[in-house]
Design a protein around this motif. Structure first.
Motif, mmCIF file in Angstrom:
data_model
loop_
_atom_site.group_PDB
_atom_site.id
_atom_site.type_symbol
_atom_site.label_atom_id
_atom_site.label_comp_id
_atom_site.label_asym_id
_atom_site.label_seq_id
_atom_site.Cartn_x
_atom_site.Cartn_y
_atom_site.Cartn_z
ATOM 1 N N LEU A 10 0.811 -1.029 0.062
ATOM 2 C CA LEU A 10 0.028 -0.008 -0.006
ATOM 3 C C LEU A 10 0.816 1.238 0.015
ATOM 4 O O LEU A 10 0.781 2.065 -0.807
ATOM 5 C CB LEU A 10 -0.970 -0.021 1.148
ATOM 6 N N TRP A 11 1.881 1.338 0.705
ATOM 7 C CA TRP A 11 2.834 2.505 0.893
ATOM 8 C C TRP A 11 3.570 2.695 -0.187
ATOM 9 O O TRP A 11 3.532 3.940 -1.004
ATOM 10 C CB TRP A 11 3.826 2.151 2.168
ATOM 11 N N THR A 12 3.742 1.488 -0.895
ATOM 12 C CA THR A 12 4.503 1.573 -2.509
ATOM 13 C C THR A 12 3.526 2.236 -3.435
ATOM 14 O O THR A 12 3.770 3.042 -4.124
ATOM 15 C CB THR A 12 5.192 0.272 -2.652
ATOM 16 N N ALA A 13 2.491 1.618 -3.454
ATOM 17 C CA ALA A 13 1.440 2.267 -4.594
ATOM 18 C C ALA A 13 1.149 3.954 -4.355
ATOM 19 O O ALA A 13 1.079 4.508 -5.093
ATOM 20 C CB ALA A 13 0.047 1.352 -4.253
ATOM 21 N N ARG A 14 0.890 4.008 -2.942
ATOM 22 C CA ARG A 14 0.643 5.316 -2.695
ATOM 23 C C ARG A 14 1.740 6.270 -3.213
ATOM 24 O O ARG A 14 1.526 7.250 -3.632
ATOM 25 C CB ARG A 14 0.387 5.705 -1.483
ATOM 26 N N LEU A 15 2.770 5.876 -2.810
ATOM 27 C CA LEU A 15 4.118 6.840 -3.205
ATOM 28 C C LEU A 15 4.457 6.935 -4.675
ATOM 29 O O LEU A 15 4.716 7.905 -5.155
ATOM 30 C CB LEU A 15 5.777 6.116 -2.610
ATOM 31 N N MET A 16 4.130 5.799 -5.367
ATOM 32 C CA MET A 16 4.220 5.736 -6.724
ATOM 33 C C MET A 16 3.252 6.705 -7.481
ATOM 34 O O MET A 16 3.476 7.428 -8.322
ATOM 35 C CB MET A 16 4.139 4.557 -7.512
#
Length: 103
Positions: A10-16
């Motif tokens: 989730l964090w990775t998707a939000r950062l991207m």
């Protein structure tokens, strides 16, 4: 031996999502290294051996601590030098003299 730390999905998707449109984000493995890869040859050997897009000296320790504590983890790195760049001697000298003080 080697170890792989996975980032929080989730964090990775939000950062991207947050970075897209402002910069060209790349999702790729980072390789932990204990010191600066100062020459194009050293960077090429790292890439050939691992396929990692970048070498990193800090994120693995943070990720390892987060994993131990059961916390989510993601890493965002800004790469200032290309694979073809030599690190200037003055920058290497400054890195060797850096002292981190912890309270």
């Amino acid at each position: 031996g080697s170890s792989t730390l996975l980032t929080d999905t989730l964090w990775t998707a939000r950062l991207m999502e947050a970075l897209t449109g402002h910069v060209r984000p790349l999702r790729s493995p980072l390789l932990y290294v204990p010191g600066v890869l100062a020459t194009p040859a050293a960077k090429a050997r790292m890439f050939e051996a691992t396929g990692a897009a970048a070498a990193d000296m800090e994120s693995y320790g943070v990720g390892e601590a987060a994993t131990i504590l059961g916390l989510p983890f993601a890493a965002v790195r800004v790469i200032a030098d290309s694979a073809l760049d030599h690190i200037p001697p003055i920058a290497l000298a400054a890195a060797k003299r850096t002292v981190i003080l912890m309270h």
